[in-house]
Design an enzyme around this catalytic site. Structure first.
Site, PDB file in Angstrom:
ATOM      1  N   ASN A 116       0.841  -1.180   0.000  1.00 21.98           N
ATOM      2  CA  ASN A 116       0.000   0.000   0.000  1.00 21.98           C
ATOM      3  C   ASN A 116       0.888   1.246   0.000  1.00 21.98           C
ATOM      4  OD1 ASN A 116      -2.344   1.660   0.256  1.00 21.98           O
ATOM      5  ND2 ASN A 116      -3.361   0.005   1.368  1.00 21.98           N
ATOM      6  N   HIS A 174      23.190  -0.355  12.799  1.00 17.77           N
ATOM      7  CA  HIS A 174      24.478   0.264  13.118  1.00 17.77           C
ATOM      8  C   HIS A 174      25.040  -0.391  14.376  1.00 17.77           C
ATOM      9  CE1 HIS A 174      23.765   3.502  10.227  1.00 17.77           C
ATOM     10  NE2 HIS A 174      22.512   3.445  10.634  1.00 17.77           N
ATOM     11  N   GLY A 197      -0.914  -1.525   8.673  1.00 16.52           N
ATOM     12  CA  GLY A 197      -0.341  -0.208   8.433  1.00 16.52           C
ATOM     13  C   GLY A 197       0.531   0.294   9.567  1.00 16.52           C
ATOM     14  N   THR A 204      10.518  -6.720  16.703  1.00 15.52           N
ATOM     15  CA  THR A 204      11.937  -6.777  17.054  1.00 15.52           C
ATOM     16  C   THR A 204      12.468  -8.204  17.106  1.00 15.52           C
ATOM     17  OG1 THR A 204      11.412  -6.794  19.421  1.00 15.52           O
ATOM     18  CG2 THR A 204      11.797  -4.626  18.386  1.00 15.52           C
ATOM     19  N   ARG A 216       4.264  -8.907  20.013  1.00 21.39           N
ATOM     20  CA  ARG A 216       4.242 -10.213  20.679  1.00 21.39           C
ATOM     21  C   ARG A 216       3.036 -10.996  20.183  1.00 21.39           C
ATOM     22  NH1 ARG A 216       0.490  -9.949  24.755  1.00 21.39           N
ATOM     23  NH2 ARG A 216      -0.104  -7.853  25.359  1.00 21.39           N
TER      24      ARG A 216
END
Length: 186
Positions: free
Chosen positions: A84, A114, A141, A164, A179
């Site tokens: 989208n 980094h 989204g 993550t 989660r």
């Protein structure tokens, strides 16, 4: 001696200002400028640009402009992938997206990262981790997929989630950090 591109694709520290990498990003920017200027009544032109930009793009892939990426050539898309509006893919390393994946507006997929050490960051080197998304995934989204994550086939990532860690197959996952909430019907 290995090139900076070889180091980059191996997930090692590399210099992003290397002339070869700069040229490859410039090529992507020109293709993105053309892709983002296409209209909905130009599906053939949009499809041609998608094929030229990406490492591979399956049948029925559709991208709503604007879309942004670093290289494009490190992105592999299965059949029926839909992006989208206003998505960003930092494809310093491979981004593999399976078949029939729906990607909501403003989703961001990052392979680039980094060093955590400030002393290492001062050297100006970067590194990356690949991202993979299985078949039949829906990413809501505004979600962000961080470097190195995998999303299992059939899973749903809730809007605004920050992924993550990798998510298994067949689950609804949401939140920051993202989660697993429950299993979904497959």
């Amino acid at each position: 001696m290995r090139s900076e591109k070889e180091k980059m694709l191996a997930g090692e520290l590399y210099d992003a200002s290397d002339p070869q990498l700069v040229a490859e990003r410039r090529r992507a920017r020109l293709l993105l400028q053309a892709l983002n200027a296409t209209r909905d009544d130009q599906p053939e032109e949009r499809a041609r640009l998608i094929r030229e930009l990406f490492g591979a793009a399956g049948e029925g892939t559709w991208i709503e402009p604007p879309f942004y990426c670093d290289y494009g050539s490190h992105i592999t898309l299965g059949d029926g992938v839909f992006f989208n509006f206003n998505c960003v893919v930092l494809d310093v390393m491979p981004v593999t997206i399976g078949h029939r994946v729906l990607i909501g507006p403003a989703v961001q997929i990052y392979t680039a990262t980094h060093p955590v050490s400030a002393a290492e960051r001062r050297k100006g080197l970067e590194l990356a981790r690949p991202v993979a998304v299985g078949d039949d995934v829906w990413i809501g989204g505004g979600a962000i997929l961080c470097p190195g994550v995998r999303i299992g086939s059939g899973s749903v990532i809730g809007a605004g989630s920050v992924v993550t860690r990798s998510i298994p197959e067949g689950v609804l996952a949401a939140g920051n950090p993202c989660r697993v909430l429950r299993e979904v019907e497959r």
